[in-house]
Design a protein around this motif. Structure first.
Motif, PDB file in Angstrom:
ATOM      1  N   HIS A 147      74.303  82.007  71.706  1.00 25.95           N
ATOM      2  CA  HIS A 147      73.427  81.835  70.542  1.00 25.95           C
ATOM      3  C   HIS A 147      71.967  81.783  70.996  1.00 25.95           C
ATOM      4  O   HIS A 147      71.659  81.196  72.038  1.00 25.95           O
ATOM      5  N   VAL A 148      71.103  82.398  70.205  1.00 25.39           N
ATOM      6  CA  VAL A 148      69.666  82.187  70.338  1.00 25.39           C
ATOM      7  C   VAL A 148      69.292  81.123  69.312  1.00 25.39           C
ATOM      8  O   VAL A 148      69.622  81.256  68.129  1.00 25.39           O
ATOM      9  N   VAL A 149      68.606  80.066  69.780  1.00 26.90           N
ATOM     10  CA  VAL A 149      68.445  78.865  68.955  1.00 26.90           C
ATOM     11  C   VAL A 149      66.968  78.533  68.765  1.00 26.90           C
ATOM     12  O   VAL A 149      66.197  78.486  69.729  1.00 26.90           O
ATOM     13  N   SER A 150      66.591  78.291  67.520  1.00 31.15           N
ATOM     14  CA  SER A 150      65.246  77.793  67.216  1.00 31.15           C
ATOM     15  C   SER A 150      65.175  76.310  67.551  1.00 31.15           C
ATOM     16  O   SER A 150      66.001  75.511  67.084  1.00 31.15           O
ATOM     17  N   LYS A 151      64.202  75.957  68.360  1.00 29.90           N
ATOM     18  CA  LYS A 151      64.047  74.543  68.753  1.00 29.90           C
ATOM     19  C   LYS A 151      63.887  73.641  67.534  1.00 29.90           C
ATOM     20  O   LYS A 151      64.509  72.575  67.445  1.00 29.90           O
ATOM     21  N   ASP A 152      63.070  74.046  66.565  1.00 29.22           N
ATOM     22  CA  ASP A 152      62.818  73.205  65.392  1.00 29.22           C
ATOM     23  C   ASP A 152      64.070  73.045  64.536  1.00 29.22           C
ATOM     24  O   ASP A 152      64.310  71.976  63.958  1.00 29.22           O
ATOM     25  N   THR A 153      64.869  74.112  64.429  1.00 25.87           N
ATOM     26  CA  THR A 153      66.108  74.013  63.661  1.00 25.87           C
ATOM     27  C   THR A 153      67.113  73.104  64.360  1.00 25.87           C
ATOM     28  O   THR A 153      67.793  72.282  63.735  1.00 25.87           O
ATOM     29  N   LEU A 154      67.199  73.228  65.693  1.00 28.20           N
ATOM     30  CA  LEU A 154      68.168  72.435  66.448  1.00 28.20           C
ATOM     31  C   LEU A 154      67.940  70.946  66.272  1.00 28.20           C
ATOM     32  O   LEU A 154      68.897  70.182  66.074  1.00 28.20           O
ATOM     33  N   ILE A 155      66.690  70.508  66.342  1.00 28.43           N
ATOM     34  CA  ILE A 155      66.437  69.067  66.278  1.00 28.43           C
ATOM     35  C   ILE A 155      66.730  68.488  64.891  1.00 28.43           C
ATOM     36  O   ILE A 155      66.803  67.270  64.729  1.00 28.43           O
ATOM     37  N   ARG A 156      66.911  69.377  63.903  1.00 29.51           N
ATOM     38  CA  ARG A 156      67.297  68.908  62.560  1.00 29.51           C
ATOM     39  C   ARG A 156      68.815  68.979  62.352  1.00 29.51           C
ATOM     40  O   ARG A 156      69.312  68.540  61.305  1.00 29.51           O
ATOM     41  N   ARG A 157      69.541  69.533  63.327  1.00 26.48           N
ATOM     42  CA  ARG A 157      70.975  69.753  63.117  1.00 26.48           C
ATOM     43  C   ARG A 157      71.846  69.141  64.215  1.00 26.48           C
ATOM     44  O   ARG A 157      72.966  69.597  64.444  1.00 26.48           O
ATOM     45  N   TYR A 158      71.361  68.148  64.908  1.00 26.26           N
ATOM     46  CA  TYR A 158      72.159  67.554  65.981  1.00 26.26           C
ATOM     47  C   TYR A 158      73.565  67.176  65.513  1.00 26.26           C
ATOM     48  O   TYR A 158      74.560  67.422  66.209  1.00 26.26           O
ATOM     49  N   ASP A 159      73.651  66.601  64.324  1.00 20.80           N
ATOM     50  CA  ASP A 159      74.942  66.099  63.851  1.00 20.80           C
ATOM     51  C   ASP A 159      75.846  67.200  63.302  1.00 20.80           C
ATOM     52  O   ASP A 159      77.004  66.945  62.956  1.00 20.80           O
TER      53      ASP A 159
END
Length: 505
Positions: A93-105
């Motif tokens: 996966h290519v992951v947006s840093k900003d999206t990741l920190i909102r989706r940890y759970d």
């Protein structure tokens, strides 16, 4: 495995070996050297082992670029970003840093290998992201410039720095195009005061904060770059559009791009530039990350920065080869070589850069600067006596504190010459340099008190020939003594403006 260049394969193998004993390592590779193919090869290897890998990027432009490169190399992948969710169908996966920190759970499958692009950025977020990973996960950071402006060391996250080839080496191998660097004369350096071996910060800041543009941007382009594909870095969005209009007024085909434009509009302008329909693109930092414009042969920089990473990224935009392109001309109109050069030599000419990987104390800034406002109409220098109600640049009278435009210092920018190795010089030139070296060595042996002046002369020769500081040391240190000659190192430290810890290191 994805076909890699020899130096890319060397980095790949070094990283794999280092991860045997370390959880996180950092790879350094110059802009244009090809970090994405290395990441693609790593992802391909992970997939073959039925493992998972993520490439985390800090900006949308880098997300699109990484995805395009993975597709180019035939690596199937998903994307985790705004409007796109994690897919179990993909191992990569290519992951947006900003999206990741909102989706940890919401993450279902954490990666076995985490690749962090532009790893010199968002260090606290990296630490936070890594804290959510399983203990067996490995981390590889990638950066062209592995150091931070705030002085923090990337060694907080990474155990080892693995460096790729230098920019001069990549140019010699034909992977990057040649560079011609123009800058104003380094006026003012001789007036700087010293506190011990360190430059006095106040006088240095005073010199850097003059906020002048050296040489007229359009006149220099007419002289050195006319008909060349050009990129202009401006201080703000407003000044980017203003500069583009000035080029148009002089008969050039120019456009400005900024972050408020749609991706489609920016892409259309960039495509016109690639096709030669537009000569000049003016921008404010939009073309520093994730934008490939290999056709660029001329860069004019009127946007000073204290960030070495940003400075090197800007020049890196023009170092990629292109058919018919012989070199990149870089016009340093704001004298950034004062901040980032080493004894007047741009870092792009150096065979090795001493990256601040382990960190140092953050340089103190002038706290009064945060209260100084830039003109919202011209957005350049400060006005000492603003009367905005009668200012011609404030037609609607809505601004109460505007500023005057940037001072243009009438000056011809001069080419900054590259170091030339002795083996590449003519016989007569080598004899002259060898005589100078012998003269200084004999002077030191007969008059040891003259060490500072001897070192100053040998530093000039070393910089001119591309030698390291230790070449100077070995010219003067007794050959039959094993003890370190600290007084010689101290003199080199002073002449090179190194920090006090350099001798110990």
């Amino acid at each position: 495995m994805t076909a890699l260049r020899p130096y890319q394969e060397k980095l790949y193998n070094h990283a794999r070996e280092s991860l045997v004993n370390n959880r996180a390592v950092l790879l350094q590779l110059a802009t244009g050297g090809g970090k994405t193919p290395v990441m693609a090869a790593m992802c391909e290897s992970v997939t073959q082992k039925e493992k998972r890998a993520w490439i985390v990027v800090p900006r949308k432009e880098l997300l699109n670029q990484a995805s395009a490169h993975l597709s180019k190399w035939g690596v199937s992948h998903g994307i985790i970003a705004a409007g796109q969710i994690e897919s179990r169908a993909f191992k990569i996966h290519v992951v947006s840093k900003d999206t990741l920190i909102r989706r940890y759970d919401k993450i279902k499958n954490w990666p076995d290998l985490l690749l962090i692009d532009e790893a010199h950025l968002y260090i606290d977020r990296q630490i936070e992201i890594i804290s959510h990973l399983p203990e067996h996960s490995k981390i590889i950071g990638l950066s062209a410039t592995p150091q931070r402006l705030d002085g923090r060391g990337l060694s907080e996250v990474y155990s080892e720095l693995i460096e790729g080839p230098s920019i001069p080496d990549l140019i010699r191998q034909g992977y990057l195009t040649d560079l011609e660097y123009y800058a104003p004369p380094l006026e003012g350096l001789s007036e700087l005061k010293y506190r011990g071996t360190e430059i006095d910060e106040e006088t240095f800041e005073e010199l850097l904060q003059r906020k002048k543009v050296y040489g007229k941007v359009i006149e220099h382009y007419q002289k050195y770059g006319e008909n060349k594909a050009a990129l202009v870095f401006c201080r703000s969005v407003k000044s980017a559009h203003h500069t583009a209009q000035e080029f148009k007024n002089h008969g050039f085909k120019a456009e400005a791009i900024d972050g408020t434009m749609s991706d489609k509009t920016v892409s259309q302008i960039l495509e016109k530039h690639r096709n030669g329909e537009i000569q000049i693109i003016c921008n404010c930092l939009l073309a520093t990350y994730g934008v490939d414009i290999p056709r660029v042969e001329y860069i004019a920089d009127i946007s000073p920065t204290l960030s070495l990473a940003l400075y090197m990224q800007k020049i890196g935009r023009g170092l990629r080869p292109f058919p018919g392109k012989e070199k990149l001309i870089y016009m340093d109109h704001v004298n950034q070589i004062l901040e980032h050069g080493v004894n007047g030599v741009p870092p792009h000419y150096l065979e090795h850069i001493n990256w601040n990987f382990h960190g140092t104390e953050k340089r103190k800034r002038d706290k009064t600067l945060k209260n100084v406002k830039l003109c919202p109409h011209l957005d350049f220098l400060y006005c000492q006596n603003p009367h905005c109600q009668t200012c011609e640049h404030n037609p609607d009278k809505s601004v109460t504190d505007a500023r005057k435009p940037m001072i243009i210092v009438p000056a011809e920018l001069e080419e900054v010459k590259k170091p030339v190795a002795m083996a590449e010089r003519s016989y007569d030139d080598r004899r002259v340099i060898e005589d100078k070296i012998s003269e200084q060595v004999l002077k030191f042996k007969s008059m040891p008190d003259e060490l500072p002046s001897v070192i100053d002369e040998l530093v000039k020769i070393a910089d001119d020939c591309g030698y390291s500081p230790f070449w100077i040391y070995h010219q003067l240190a007794p050959k039959n003594k094993h003890a370190v000659q600290v007084h010689i190192l101290a003199a080199i430290q002073r002449a090179k403006n190194f920090k006090p810890g350099w001798i110990y290191y």
